[in-house]
Write an enzyme that holds these catalytic residues in place. Structure first.
Site, PDB file in Angstrom:
ATOM      1  N   SER A 150      34.214   9.885  11.423  1.00 29.99           N
ATOM      2  CA  SER A 150      33.468   9.523  10.229  1.00 29.99           C
ATOM      3  C   SER A 150      32.318  10.508  10.032  1.00 29.99           C
ATOM      4  O   SER A 150      31.812  11.102  10.998  1.00 29.99           O
ATOM      5  CB  SER A 150      32.885   8.111  10.374  1.00 29.99           C
ATOM      6  N   TYR A 164      28.632   1.479  14.663  1.00 35.38           N
ATOM      7  CA  TYR A 164      29.726   2.219  14.043  1.00 35.38           C
ATOM      8  C   TYR A 164      29.506   3.720  14.187  1.00 35.38           C
ATOM      9  O   TYR A 164      30.401   4.451  14.645  1.00 35.38           O
ATOM     10  CB  TYR A 164      29.840   1.828  12.566  1.00 35.38           C
TER      11      TYR A 164
END
Length: 258
Positions: A150, A164
């Site tokens: 990401s 995350y």
């Protein structure tokens, strides 16, 4: 769209395990693998109906496998199922992901639970699958690993979703370690780091925060489409693309430039 030489058969007869295949990105990757002649191993956690629809969409040219990557033994069991079903696995796409909320104001139990599930699904499960894949690939002359990371791994993430970003940063580092350690064995490891991708998760974020919170920081003015990720993943799965090993491919519309 990325164009490849001999594109119709780029992944011909290659068995490729895709985790989280029923999500927006996973569906696009799975369909693209099938388009290129590959045999996708379609992992799902709960949504068998969606997995079966995806299998039907690609003309039945795949294998369905269920596993819960949120439990410690889930990833290893998934790999063993895949080996038992197909024997030779040529590639692994660690796509499954989760984004729990962890606020500083939460009590310790809630804070710890969010960190545990994000690290388990986003980092530990991919690590466990890589642990199984590496000796499998070494014994067969090589293989490809693509880890879906990401933009958050590169620049950090929101205050309520620090687990995350941290888990995805770990996934990038894992990719680099594998590429450096096992390149001589024919193992290629690549990370793909998208910004906001137009999926159900992104749409939920837009409903909560507003579209300007997403598009306002993307110079090209558009989110990444799942098909863009699928094309890049399949490029990395191409056995001829060995020199990509160790790379992190940023796909974020110039919203984060390194």
């Amino acid at each position: 769209m990325v164009r490849h030489r001999g594109i119709g058969a780029l992944l011909k007869d290659r068995n490729i395990l895709v985790t989280g295949a029923t999500g927006g990105i996973g569906r696009a990757i799975t369909a693209r693998i099938a388009d290129l002649g590959g045999h996708p191993i379609i992992h799902f956690r709960r949504n068998r109906a969606e997995a079966e629809r995806l299998l039907q969409r690609i003309g039945g040219r795949g294998t369905l496998l269920q596993a819960d990557l949120a439990v410690p033994e889930g990833a290893t069991q998934l790999w063993l199922q895949a080996e038992a079903a197909l024997g030779h696995i040529h590639g692994l796409v660690n796509n499954a992901g989760i984004r729990a909320t962890a606020r500083l104001s939460d009590d310790l139990a809630a804070w710890a639970a969010a960190w545990e599930v994000d690290l388990r699904v986003n980092l530990r499960a991919p690590a466990d699958l890589c642990r199984m894949a590496i000796p499998h690939f070494r014994a067969r002359g090589g293989g490809q690993i693509v880890n879906i990371a990401s933009r958050a791994a590169q620049r950090g993430y929101t205050p309520d979703h620090m687990p995350y970003g941290a888990s995805k940063a770990g996934l990038v580092n894992l990719t680099k370690s594998i590429a450096r350690a096992y390149g001589a064995d024919g193992i290629v490891a690549v990370a793909v780091a998208p910004g906001f991708v137009r999926t159900e998760m992104a749409e939920a974020f837009i409903r909560e925060k507003g579209e300007a919170a997403v598009l306002g920081e993307i110079p090209i003015g558009a989110m990444v489409e799942p098909q863009e990720i699928a094309d890049i993943v399949c490029l990395a799965l191409d056995p001829a693309q060995r020199s990509l090993s160790g790379a992190t491919l940023d796909v974020n519309g110039a919203s984060h430039v390194r």
